[in-house]
Design a protein around this motif. Structure first.
Motif, mmCIF file in Angstrom:
data_model
loop_
_atom_site.group_PDB
_atom_site.id
_atom_site.type_symbol
_atom_site.label_atom_id
_atom_site.label_comp_id
_atom_site.label_asym_id
_atom_site.label_seq_id
_atom_site.Cartn_x
_atom_site.Cartn_y
_atom_site.Cartn_z
ATOM 1 N N LEU A 84 0.833 -1.197 0.000
ATOM 2 C CA LEU A 84 0.000 0.000 0.000
ATOM 3 C C LEU A 84 0.869 1.249 0.000
ATOM 4 O O LEU A 84 0.627 2.188 -0.762
ATOM 5 C CB LEU A 84 -0.940 0.005 1.207
ATOM 6 N N ALA A 85 1.902 1.272 0.821
ATOM 7 C CA ALA A 85 2.803 2.424 0.861
ATOM 8 C C ALA A 85 3.470 2.637 -0.501
ATOM 9 O O ALA A 85 3.609 3.781 -0.963
ATOM 10 C CB ALA A 85 3.857 2.233 1.947
ATOM 11 N N GLU A 86 3.851 1.558 -1.168
ATOM 12 C CA GLU A 86 4.484 1.669 -2.488
ATOM 13 C C GLU A 86 3.497 2.197 -3.533
ATOM 14 O O GLU A 86 3.848 3.042 -4.350
ATOM 15 C CB GLU A 86 5.044 0.313 -2.919
ATOM 16 N N LYS A 87 2.272 1.717 -3.501
ATOM 17 C CA LYS A 87 1.263 2.194 -4.464
ATOM 18 C C LYS A 87 0.941 3.667 -4.232
ATOM 19 O O LYS A 87 0.741 4.419 -5.183
ATOM 20 C CB LYS A 87 0.009 1.336 -4.383
ATOM 21 N N LEU A 88 0.904 4.082 -2.976
ATOM 22 C CA LEU A 88 0.658 5.497 -2.679
ATOM 23 C C LEU A 88 1.810 6.353 -3.185
ATOM 24 O O LEU A 88 1.605 7.418 -3.756
ATOM 25 C CB LEU A 88 0.452 5.686 -1.174
ATOM 26 N N LYS A 89 3.037 5.863 -3.009
ATOM 27 C CA LYS A 89 4.212 6.584 -3.493
ATOM 28 C C LYS A 89 4.169 6.711 -5.010
ATOM 29 O O LYS A 89 4.436 7.779 -5.562
ATOM 30 C CB LYS A 89 5.479 5.860 -3.045
ATOM 31 N N GLN A 90 3.834 5.620 -5.698
ATOM 32 C CA GLN A 90 3.741 5.642 -7.155
ATOM 33 C C GLN A 90 2.666 6.593 -7.640
ATOM 34 O O GLN A 90 2.778 7.170 -8.719
ATOM 35 C CB GLN A 90 3.475 4.236 -7.692
ATOM 36 N N ARG A 94 2.636 11.946 -0.994
ATOM 37 C CA ARG A 94 3.849 12.158 -0.194
ATOM 38 C C ARG A 94 3.493 12.250 1.287
ATOM 39 O O ARG A 94 2.382 12.591 1.662
ATOM 40 C CB ARG A 94 4.557 13.450 -0.615
ATOM 41 N N GLY A 95 4.467 11.930 2.118
ATOM 42 C CA GLY A 95 4.287 12.063 3.566
ATOM 43 C C GLY A 95 3.498 10.941 4.199
ATOM 44 O O GLY A 95 2.927 11.117 5.270
ATOM 45 N N VAL A 96 3.462 9.783 3.565
ATOM 46 C CA VAL A 96 2.743 8.645 4.143
ATOM 47 C C VAL A 96 3.527 8.148 5.352
ATOM 48 O O VAL A 96 4.726 7.911 5.278
ATOM 49 C CB VAL A 96 2.570 7.516 3.108
ATOM 50 N N GLU A 97 2.853 8.010 6.467
ATOM 51 C CA GLU A 97 3.469 7.539 7.714
ATOM 52 C C GLU A 97 2.877 6.191 8.084
ATOM 53 O O GLU A 97 1.687 5.941 7.881
ATOM 54 C CB GLU A 97 3.200 8.529 8.849
ATOM 55 N N MET A 98 3.713 5.311 8.647
ATOM 56 C CA MET A 98 3.239 4.010 9.107
ATOM 57 C C MET A 98 3.709 3.776 10.534
ATOM 58 O O MET A 98 4.829 4.121 10.879
ATOM 59 C CB MET A 98 3.751 2.884 8.202
ATOM 60 N N ASP A 110 -1.050 6.255 7.639
ATOM 61 C CA ASP A 110 -1.617 7.598 7.546
ATOM 62 C C ASP A 110 -1.299 8.158 6.164
ATOM 63 O O ASP A 110 -0.170 8.521 5.878
ATOM 64 C CB ASP A 110 -1.024 8.486 8.642
ATOM 65 N N ALA A 111 -2.316 8.206 5.312
ATOM 66 C CA ALA A 111 -2.151 8.718 3.953
ATOM 67 C C ALA A 111 -2.772 10.095 3.813
ATOM 68 O O ALA A 111 -3.193 10.486 2.732
ATOM 69 C CB ALA A 111 -2.758 7.741 2.953
ATOM 70 N N GLY A 112 -2.853 10.827 4.907
ATOM 71 C CA GLY A 112 -3.409 12.185 4.853
ATOM 72 C C GLY A 112 -4.910 12.169 5.015
ATOM 73 O O GLY A 112 -5.423 12.059 6.127
ATOM 74 N N ASP A 113 -5.630 12.250 3.910
ATOM 75 C CA ASP A 113 -7.094 12.293 3.962
ATOM 76 C C ASP A 113 -7.726 10.942 4.270
ATOM 77 O O ASP A 113 -8.915 10.857 4.526
ATOM 78 C CB ASP A 113 -7.655 12.816 2.637
ATOM 79 N N VAL A 114 -6.926 9.883 4.212
ATOM 80 C CA VAL A 114 -7.425 8.537 4.508
ATOM 81 C C VAL A 114 -6.476 7.871 5.507
ATOM 82 O O VAL A 114 -5.276 7.819 5.290
ATOM 83 C CB VAL A 114 -7.542 7.675 3.230
#
Length: 148
Positions: A84-90, A94-98, A110-114
């Motif tokens: 999931l983190a890789e797909k969000l990066k692609q 930006r700024g995804v936290e786990m 934490d993907a920001g709005d979701v």
């Protein structure tokens, strides 16, 4: 008015395409519903169990959606979180936290709005965070899957 003077030769430097620095990628800004759809597709592809989407718009300021899902075991949860983190990066997010990757009983992405919560089934039952938002904990999916 002063007369113009001749200037020495002007030299220019041109870079080849291979050596020219590339401009930094401009991060895409996904609408919350598009971000939610991307995350749901990723979880579906990774066979997450009992996916629940909670609409938080108007209820809180920290996110528009919360997605809660179960994984079969810690390896499954870790793999889902990393993919999931890789797909969000692609996708340019930006700024995804786990958090929680050390144990993988409960991983928060934490993907920001979701906000995404990935649980082992017994940990999800224990915390029952759906109840906090006025929802019932989903009954375990009917198809039993092997867990290692």
């Amino acid at each position: 008015m002063t007369p113009l003077q001749e200037v020495g030769a002007i030299t220019t430097h041109t870079e080849t395409a291979a050596t020219a620095p590339r401009p930094a990628a401009v991060p895409q800004i996904l609408e919350p519903q598009d971000l939610k759809a991307l995350i749901q597709a990723s979880l579906d592809a990774d066979q997450a169990d009992d996916v629940t989407v909670i609409d938080l718009a108007g209820k809180t300021t920290f996110a528009d959606y919360m997605i809660v899902a179960s994984g079969r075991n810690t390896r499954h949860i870790a793999a889902m979180a990393m993919k999931l983190a890789e797909k969000l990066k692609q996708a340019g997010v930006r700024g995804v936290e786990m958090e929680g990757m050390a144990q993988c009983d409960w991983v928060l992405v934490d993907a920001g709005d979701v906000i995404v919560h990935l649980f082992k089934p017994e940990v999800r039952t224990f915390y029952n965070i759906e109840k906090m938002w006025g929802l019932e904990l989903p009954t375990p999916s009917g198809t039993a899957r092997l867990s290692a």
